[in-house]
Design a protein around this motif. Structure first.
Motif, PDB file in Angstrom:
ATOM      1  N   SER A   1       0.825  -1.223   0.000  1.00  8.17           N
ATOM      2  CA  SER A   1       0.000   0.000   0.000  1.00  8.17           C
ATOM      3  C   SER A   1       0.852   1.264   0.000  1.00  8.17           C
ATOM      4  N   LEU A   2       1.729   1.359  -0.966  1.00 13.92           N
ATOM      5  CA  LEU A   2       2.590   2.538  -1.090  1.00 13.92           C
ATOM      6  C   LEU A   2       1.882   3.612  -1.902  1.00 13.92           C
ATOM      7  N   PRO A   3       2.262   4.874  -1.702  1.00 16.58           N
ATOM      8  CA  PRO A   3       1.641   5.970  -2.462  1.00 16.58           C
ATOM      9  C   PRO A   3       1.873   5.817  -3.969  1.00 16.58           C
ATOM     10  N   LYS A   4       1.086   6.528  -4.735  1.00 19.20           N
ATOM     11  CA  LYS A   4       1.175   6.470  -6.203  1.00 19.20           C
ATOM     12  C   LYS A   4       2.584   6.817  -6.686  1.00 19.20           C
ATOM     13  N   THR A   5       3.193   7.814  -6.089  1.00 24.55           N
ATOM     14  CA  THR A   5       4.580   8.196  -6.350  1.00 24.55           C
ATOM     15  C   THR A   5       5.209   8.570  -5.015  1.00 24.55           C
ATOM     16  N   PHE A   6       6.444   8.158  -4.811  1.00 23.88           N
ATOM     17  CA  PHE A   6       7.140   8.483  -3.566  1.00 23.88           C
ATOM     18  C   PHE A   6       8.634   8.549  -3.822  1.00 23.88           C
ATOM     19  N   VAL A   7       9.355   9.066  -2.834  1.00 21.45           N
ATOM     20  CA  VAL A   7      10.809   9.209  -2.919  1.00 21.45           C
ATOM     21  C   VAL A   7      11.451   8.337  -1.842  1.00 21.45           C
ATOM     22  N   LEU A   8      12.522   7.653  -2.225  1.00 16.85           N
ATOM     23  CA  LEU A   8      13.387   6.959  -1.271  1.00 16.85           C
ATOM     24  C   LEU A   8      14.698   7.731  -1.223  1.00 16.85           C
ATOM     25  N   PHE A   9      15.175   8.044  -0.020  1.00 11.87           N
ATOM     26  CA  PHE A   9      16.427   8.811   0.082  1.00 11.87           C
ATOM     27  C   PHE A   9      17.346   8.204   1.127  1.00 11.87           C
ATOM     28  N   ASP A  10      18.624   8.446   0.943  1.00 14.12           N
ATOM     29  CA  ASP A  10      19.643   7.904   1.836  1.00 14.12           C
ATOM     30  C   ASP A  10      20.787   8.901   1.953  1.00 14.12           C
ATOM     31  N   LEU A  11      21.512   8.801   3.039  1.00 13.67           N
ATOM     32  CA  LEU A  11      22.640   9.686   3.318  1.00 13.67           C
ATOM     33  C   LEU A  11      23.886   8.877   3.622  1.00 13.67           C
ATOM     34  N   GLU A  12      25.006   9.433   3.272  1.00  5.36           N
ATOM     35  CA  GLU A  12      26.295   8.992   3.797  1.00  5.36           C
ATOM     36  C   GLU A  12      26.866  10.189   4.542  1.00  5.36           C
ATOM     37  N   TYR A  13      27.481   9.936   5.686  1.00  7.21           N
ATOM     38  CA  TYR A  13      27.990  11.044   6.490  1.00  7.21           C
ATOM     39  C   TYR A  13      29.296  10.673   7.169  1.00  7.21           C
TER      40      TYR A  13
END
Length: 194
Positions: A4-16
């Protein structure tokens, strides 16, 4: 039972920034800060989990402008990458906000906390698009547990190996690769929940 994910979405990640044992110390050593050095994001179609577009930025840390050997070895991000391709955190925050737009944005773990910490480090207000961000790890953990996967053993970049084993996949600890690996893991989970 679908995700049940949204019609469009963003996946994001960081390196620090990190140093030997800084994770175990929770970055409590002298002058240790989790300064973002890379942001990767993909916009995904919720219908078929297809990647629509992506964002990859290298970010110049200000408190510790020289990368440690530890973080370079872990991420493969070099000082030359930061010096030649890096932009300011404030600039990448604008770019990330534009990329997220009005879509929900998801991470795996403490990335929202690290973004907020970086806002405090550079003295900028927390942008309104942060309210669209959510950590998927606690939401997916019960579903993953139901098929025998313990999330404690995986990062966003390695979760795919719980489904396909130690096959050759994209190198983990690269923000864009991690989100592509994570998207692949979501696709595998979706198939398992059918």
């Amino acid at each position: 039972m679908k995700l049940s994910l949204p019609k469009t979405f963003v996946l994001f990640d960081l390196e620090y920034t990190a140093w030997e044992k800084s994770y175990e110390r929770n970055w409590s050593g002298e002058n240790e800060h989790r300064e973002i050095i890379q942001i990767g994001a993909i916009r995904v179609s919720g219908q078929d989990l297809r990647e629509e577009t992506h964002l990859l930025d290298y970010v110049k840390p200000t408190r510790n402008p020289l990368l440690s050997d530890f973080i370079t070895s872990l991420t493969n991000i070099t000082q030359a990458d930061i010096d030649t391709r890096g932009i300011s955190f404030k600039e990448t925050l604008i770019r990330l906000g534009d990329f997220v737009g009005d879509f929900p944005a998801y991470c795996w773990g403490r990335d929202i906390e690290v973004l907020e910490e970086n806002c405090r480090l550079v003295g900028c207000a927390i942008p309104s698009f942060f309210s669209q961000m959510e950590n998927l790890k606690p939401l997916l953990a019960p579903r993953l547990k139901s098929i025998g996967i313990d999330t404690k053993h995986y990062t966003s970049g390695t979760l795919i190996s719980a489904f396909i084993g130690e096959q050759e996949s994209r190198r983990a600890h690269d923000a864009l690769n991690d989100m592509r690996n994570f998207r692949d893991a979501l696709l595998e989970l979706e198939h398992k929940l059918d």
